[in-house]
Design a protein around this motif. Sequence first.
Motif, PDB file in Angstrom:
ATOM      1  N   GLU A  85      82.226   0.119  -6.149  1.00  0.00           N
ATOM      2  CA  GLU A  85      83.238   1.139  -5.877  1.00  0.00           C
ATOM      3  C   GLU A  85      83.653   1.838  -7.174  1.00  0.00           C
ATOM      4  O   GLU A  85      83.779   3.061  -7.218  1.00  0.00           O
ATOM      5  N   LEU A  86      83.831   1.071  -8.235  1.00  0.00           N
ATOM      6  CA  LEU A  86      84.167   1.666  -9.539  1.00  0.00           C
ATOM      7  C   LEU A  86      83.028   2.517 -10.070  1.00  0.00           C
ATOM      8  O   LEU A  86      83.239   3.587 -10.635  1.00  0.00           O
ATOM      9  N   PHE A  87      81.811   2.045  -9.907  1.00  0.00           N
ATOM     10  CA  PHE A  87      80.642   2.776 -10.386  1.00  0.00           C
ATOM     11  C   PHE A  87      80.506   4.114  -9.653  1.00  0.00           C
ATOM     12  O   PHE A  87      80.258   5.143 -10.264  1.00  0.00           O
ATOM     13  N   LEU A  88      80.668   4.088  -8.342  1.00  0.00           N
ATOM     14  CA  LEU A  88      80.516   5.309  -7.551  1.00  0.00           C
ATOM     15  C   LEU A  88      81.658   6.271  -7.820  1.00  0.00           C
ATOM     16  O   LEU A  88      81.437   7.465  -7.951  1.00  0.00           O
ATOM     17  N   ASP A  89      82.887   5.781  -7.885  1.00  0.00           N
ATOM     18  CA  ASP A  89      84.078   6.540  -8.264  1.00  0.00           C
ATOM     19  C   ASP A  89      83.953   8.035  -7.999  1.00  0.00           C
ATOM     20  O   ASP A  89      83.950   8.852  -8.897  1.00  0.00           O
ATOM     21  N   ASP A  90      83.814   8.384  -6.741  1.00  0.00           N
ATOM     22  CA  ASP A  90      83.514   9.751  -6.352  1.00  0.00           C
ATOM     23  C   ASP A  90      84.071   9.949  -4.947  1.00  0.00           C
ATOM     24  O   ASP A  90      84.080   9.014  -4.151  1.00  0.00           O
ATOM     25  N   GLU A  91      84.502  11.128  -4.619  1.00  0.00           N
ATOM     26  CA  GLU A  91      85.035  11.409  -3.283  1.00  0.00           C
ATOM     27  C   GLU A  91      83.973  11.264  -2.201  1.00  0.00           C
ATOM     28  O   GLU A  91      84.295  11.225  -1.022  1.00  0.00           O
ATOM     29  N   SER A  92      82.716  11.180  -2.578  1.00  0.00           N
ATOM     30  CA  SER A  92      81.641  11.036  -1.600  1.00  0.00           C
ATOM     31  C   SER A  92      81.553   9.626  -1.036  1.00  0.00           C
ATOM     32  O   SER A  92      80.899   9.403  -0.026  1.00  0.00           O
ATOM     33  N   TYR A  93      82.190   8.666  -1.688  1.00  0.00           N
ATOM     34  CA  TYR A  93      82.105   7.270  -1.276  1.00  0.00           C
ATOM     35  C   TYR A  93      83.496   6.775  -0.921  1.00  0.00           C
ATOM     36  O   TYR A  93      84.457   7.017  -1.631  1.00  0.00           O
ATOM     37  N   PHE A  94      83.578   6.080   0.209  1.00  0.00           N
ATOM     38  CA  PHE A  94      84.878   5.692   0.728  1.00  0.00           C
ATOM     39  C   PHE A  94      84.853   4.245   1.187  1.00  0.00           C
ATOM     40  O   PHE A  94      83.957   3.834   1.936  1.00  0.00           O
ATOM     41  N   ARG A  95      85.840   3.470   0.755  1.00  0.00           N
ATOM     42  CA  ARG A  95      85.990   2.087   1.217  1.00  0.00           C
ATOM     43  C   ARG A  95      86.529   2.157   2.630  1.00  0.00           C
ATOM     44  O   ARG A  95      87.639   2.608   2.850  1.00  0.00           O
ATOM     45  N   PRO A 114      90.266   3.084  19.953  1.00  0.00           N
ATOM     46  CA  PRO A 114      91.569   2.426  20.107  1.00  0.00           C
ATOM     47  C   PRO A 114      91.983   1.717  18.817  1.00  0.00           C
ATOM     48  O   PRO A 114      91.152   1.401  17.965  1.00  0.00           O
ATOM     49  N   SER A 115      93.248   1.460  18.681  1.00  0.00           N
ATOM     50  CA  SER A 115      93.828   0.768  17.520  1.00  0.00           C
ATOM     51  C   SER A 115      93.653   1.563  16.232  1.00  0.00           C
ATOM     52  O   SER A 115      93.529   0.983  15.154  1.00  0.00           O
ATOM     53  N   ASN A 116      93.584   2.891  16.334  1.00  0.00           N
ATOM     54  CA  ASN A 116      93.527   3.774  15.161  1.00  0.00           C
ATOM     55  C   ASN A 116      92.274   3.565  14.308  1.00  0.00           C
ATOM     56  O   ASN A 116      92.280   3.819  13.111  1.00  0.00           O
ATOM     57  N   ARG A 117      91.187   3.082  14.893  1.00  0.00           N
ATOM     58  CA  ARG A 117      89.931   2.943  14.156  1.00  0.00           C
ATOM     59  C   ARG A 117      89.081   4.175  14.395  1.00  0.00           C
ATOM     60  O   ARG A 117      89.324   4.958  15.308  1.00  0.00           O
ATOM     61  N   ILE A 118      88.041   4.349  13.556  1.00  0.00           N
ATOM     62  CA  ILE A 118      87.143   5.491  13.673  1.00  0.00           C
ATOM     63  C   ILE A 118      85.705   4.975  13.694  1.00  0.00           C
ATOM     64  O   ILE A 118      85.328   4.143  12.866  1.00  0.00           O
ATOM     65  N   ASP A 119      84.921   5.485  14.626  1.00  0.00           N
ATOM     66  CA  ASP A 119      83.492   5.180  14.693  1.00  0.00           C
ATOM     67  C   ASP A 119      82.760   6.320  13.984  1.00  0.00           C
ATOM     68  O   ASP A 119      82.770   7.453  14.451  1.00  0.00           O
ATOM     69  N   ALA A 120      82.149   6.011  12.852  1.00  0.00           N
ATOM     70  CA  ALA A 120      81.394   7.008  12.090  1.00  0.00           C
ATOM     71  C   ALA A 120      79.909   6.789  12.338  1.00  0.00           C
ATOM     72  O   ALA A 120      79.390   5.699  12.100  1.00  0.00           O
ATOM     73  N   THR A 121      79.234   7.821  12.832  1.00  0.00           N
ATOM     74  CA  THR A 121      77.790   7.751  13.029  1.00  0.00           C
ATOM     75  C   THR A 121      77.121   8.380  11.815  1.00  0.00           C
ATOM     76  O   THR A 121      77.394   9.531  11.466  1.00  0.00           O
ATOM     77  N   LEU A 122      76.261   7.611  11.171  1.00  0.00           N
ATOM     78  CA  LEU A 122      75.562   8.096   9.982  1.00  0.00           C
ATOM     79  C   LEU A 122      74.312   8.874  10.387  1.00  0.00           C
ATOM     80  O   LEU A 122      73.868   8.806  11.535  1.00  0.00           O
ATOM     81  N   VAL A 123      73.726   9.601   9.445  1.00  0.00           N
ATOM     82  CA  VAL A 123      72.521  10.383   9.712  1.00  0.00           C
ATOM     83  C   VAL A 123      71.368   9.502  10.180  1.00  0.00           C
ATOM     84  O   VAL A 123      70.465   9.965  10.874  1.00  0.00           O
ATOM     85  N   SER A 124      71.429   8.217   9.859  1.00  0.00           N
ATOM     86  CA  SER A 124      70.393   7.271  10.291  1.00  0.00           C
ATOM     87  C   SER A 124      70.592   6.825  11.730  1.00  0.00           C
ATOM     88  O   SER A 124      69.747   6.132  12.288  1.00  0.00           O
ATOM     89  N   THR A 133      93.178   0.014   8.772  1.00  0.00           N
ATOM     90  CA  THR A 133      93.803  -0.023   7.449  1.00  0.00           C
ATOM     91  C   THR A 133      93.380   1.175   6.601  1.00  0.00           C
ATOM     92  O   THR A 133      94.154   1.699   5.823  1.00  0.00           O
ATOM     93  N   TYR A 134      92.131   1.608   6.754  1.00  0.00           N
ATOM     94  CA  TYR A 134      91.571   2.672   5.930  1.00  0.00           C
ATOM     95  C   TYR A 134      91.469   4.017   6.661  1.00  0.00           C
ATOM     96  O   TYR A 134      91.179   5.034   6.038  1.00  0.00           O
ATOM     97  N   ALA A 135      91.693   4.028   7.974  1.00  0.00           N
ATOM     98  CA  ALA A 135      91.495   5.242   8.777  1.00  0.00           C
ATOM     99  C   ALA A 135      92.391   6.393   8.338  1.00  0.00           C
ATOM    100  O   ALA A 135      91.950   7.547   8.278  1.00  0.00           O
ATOM    101  N   SER A 136      93.641   6.112   8.024  1.00  0.00           N
ATOM    102  CA  SER A 136      94.568   7.167   7.606  1.00  0.00           C
ATOM    103  C   SER A 136      94.086   7.846   6.321  1.00  0.00           C
ATOM    104  O   SER A 136      94.081   9.073   6.217  1.00  0.00           O
ATOM    105  N   ASP A 137      93.662   7.042   5.337  1.00  0.00           N
ATOM    106  CA  ASP A 137      93.135   7.608   4.085  1.00  0.00           C
ATOM    107  C   ASP A 137      91.861   8.396   4.328  1.00  0.00           C
ATOM    108  O   ASP A 137      91.608   9.406   3.676  1.00  0.00           O
TER     109      ASP A 137
END
Length: 147
Positions: A85-95, A114-124, A133-137
């Motif tokens: 995470e420190l190495f990537l340190d870029d807006e393109s990468y998200f915890r 439900p429960s404020n989670r997000i399903d992200a489908t990648l290009v793959s 916990t991370y959805a709002s950010d």
Amino acid sequence: MRYTINQINKGEDELILYYKEKNPEVEAVLLFMDKRQRKLIGRKNDETIVFTPEEILYVEKVDNKTFVYTDDNEIQVDMSLYSIELFLDDESYFRCSKSMIINVNKVEKLKSMPSNRIDATLVSGEHIIISRTYASDFRKLLKGERE
């Protein structure tokens, strides 16, 4: 860890790091020192794989091992998730959870769950769940409001 910083008037700039054992703080300094190279190294079976951050779909910590997933490889790396995470340190990468980092540029679709989670489908085609916990950010990042 103790820090000693000296400014010089002549000669070439030099960074020297002395350490007994690698720990997250030492790894972070090593990554900072190597950041100009912007390459990562890992293993797949008996092969050493060199890849760039841009190739990463996501990074996952499983059973105290860190794996990087690209379009065509599952690569084990000898780094902590925090160090990556420190190495990537870029807006393109998200915890996106305690055990995962995604490449935002590789997200193709998003679906609220439900429960404020997000399903992200990648290009793959893989589905990554962004925990509540991370959805709002993540939403702030997409809106350009993230600090």
